[in-house]
Design an enzyme around this catalytic site. Structure first.
Site, PDB file in Angstrom:
ATOM      1  N   GLU A  40      30.900  31.699  47.386  1.00  0.00           N
ATOM      2  CA  GLU A  40      30.231  33.051  46.886  1.00  0.00           C
ATOM      3  C   GLU A  40      29.302  33.349  48.124  1.00  0.00           C
ATOM      4  O   GLU A  40      28.563  32.535  48.560  1.00  0.00           O
ATOM      5  CB  GLU A  40      29.716  32.646  45.565  1.00  0.00           C
ATOM      6  CG  GLU A  40      28.966  33.772  44.877  1.00  0.00           C
ATOM      7  CD  GLU A  40      28.561  33.773  43.580  1.00  0.00           C
ATOM      8  OE1 GLU A  40      28.471  34.505  42.852  1.00  0.00           O
ATOM      9  OE2 GLU A  40      28.149  32.560  43.248  1.00  0.00           O
ATOM     10  N   LYS A 106      34.258  39.367  40.538  1.00  0.00           N
ATOM     11  CA  LYS A 106      33.884  38.245  39.576  1.00  0.00           C
ATOM     12  C   LYS A 106      33.756  38.968  38.180  1.00  0.00           C
ATOM     13  O   LYS A 106      32.891  39.970  37.928  1.00  0.00           O
ATOM     14  CB  LYS A 106      32.349  37.838  40.012  1.00  0.00           C
ATOM     15  CG  LYS A 106      31.587  36.794  39.123  1.00  0.00           C
ATOM     16  CD  LYS A 106      30.424  36.437  39.920  1.00  0.00           C
ATOM     17  CE  LYS A 106      29.684  35.147  39.180  1.00  0.00           C
ATOM     18  NZ  LYS A 106      28.397  35.075  39.600  1.00  0.00           N
ATOM     19  N   CYS A 142      31.643  31.130  40.682  1.00  0.00           N
ATOM     20  CA  CYS A 142      30.722  30.623  40.401  1.00  0.00           C
ATOM     21  C   CYS A 142      30.545  30.693  38.705  1.00  0.00           C
ATOM     22  O   CYS A 142      31.129  29.766  38.286  1.00  0.00           O
ATOM     23  CB  CYS A 142      29.549  31.405  40.864  1.00  0.00           C
ATOM     24  SG  CYS A 142      27.931  30.421  40.826  1.00  0.00           S
TER      25      CYS A 142
END
Length: 263
Positions: A40, A106, A142
């Site tokens: 990321e 995301k 993440c």
């Protein structure tokens, strides 16, 4: 399936970060990897203003990553930021290679531990799986790793390998949580988890941002049985490792948690 986890320490400089990508892609290709995974925020580290740096998926930065991937003949994933109409950005994972360019935005934003990602980042809403030559791969970023439902959804859509790209926040117990969550998501989805994080800036003499998650290292590969298969330390490095996607099917027969789920 040979994979490469390219654990880098991004900077605010987009061109410098492209050089890091070029180096990682070169090492991955020389080792015969099918897939090279970058963390990321590969495009630019957290702790800087993201909106002025954001570029569309057909922009110069993604185009150069795509060229590197195509020239090497492999698939590359890299975290970048794309603009939105409301002035924020999306935290986007670019998936690119020969004749291929896709994105995963995301879904779960990092509004935790005193950090509010949603202030500057717009959430995604579409899971992504892609068929590569050796396996169907699902993509996560993440904070997504704390949400088992995304991983089981990707598994139900055919993924036997899960990519997690991260810029993990430092702090007490955070490495333990990183490893625990990667192993748990592998067990939830009976899939391989390839969790590639930003290197710890302190490992190269750089002070991390006090206000942003800038990485702890310890990129980790986990088997569908929740066992750590391979792992890096804190500093920048490239982990080349072989996985067997068919072991996911074996695990799903022996531990049929996906088939037995009630909720």
């Amino acid at each position: 399936m040979r994979v490469a986890l390219c654990q880098i320490a991004s900077t605010p400089d987009l061109d410098a970060n492209l050089e890091l990508v070029a180096g990682g892609v070169r090492r991955a290709a020389e080792a015969g990897a099918e897939l090279a995974i970058f963390p990321e925020a590969t495009m630019a580290c957290f702790g800087v203003q993201l909106a002025p740096l954001a570029e569309p998926l057909d922009g110069a930065w993604a185009g150069e990553v795509g060229r590197l991937a195509s020239d090497a003949g492999i698939t590359v994933t890299a975290g970048m930021f794309t603009p939105t109409e409301d002035g924020r950005v999306t935290n986007t994972m670019l998936v690119t290679g020969p004749g291929m360019r896709a994105r995963y935005d995301k879904i779960h934003l990092y509004d935790a531990f005193g950090f509010t990602e949603s202030r500057n980042v717009a959430e995604g809403d579409q899971p992504l799986t892609m068929r590569l030559p050796s396996a169907t791969v699902g993509f996560t970023t993440c904070y997504d790793i704390r949400f088992p439902g995304l991983f089981t959804t990707l598994a139900e859509r055919g993924a036997s390998v899960m990519v997690t790209a991260a810029s993990w926040g430092a702090g007490s117990g955070k490495r333990d949580q990183w490893e625990l969550l990667a192993r748990a998501r592998a067990l939830d989805s009976t899939s391989w988890v390839l969790a590639c994080g930003q290197a710890d800036p302190r490992s190269i003499g750089r002070e991390p941002s006090a206000k942003a998650p800038t990485g702890i290292g310890y990129s980790t590969v986990v088997t569908p049985y929740g066992v750590i298969h391979d792992q890096l330390d804190a500093e920048p490095d490239v982990l080349i490792t072989d996985i067997a996607p068919e072991r996911a099917e074996q695990a799903r027969e022996e531990i049929p948690v996906l088939a037995n789920r009630k909720f």
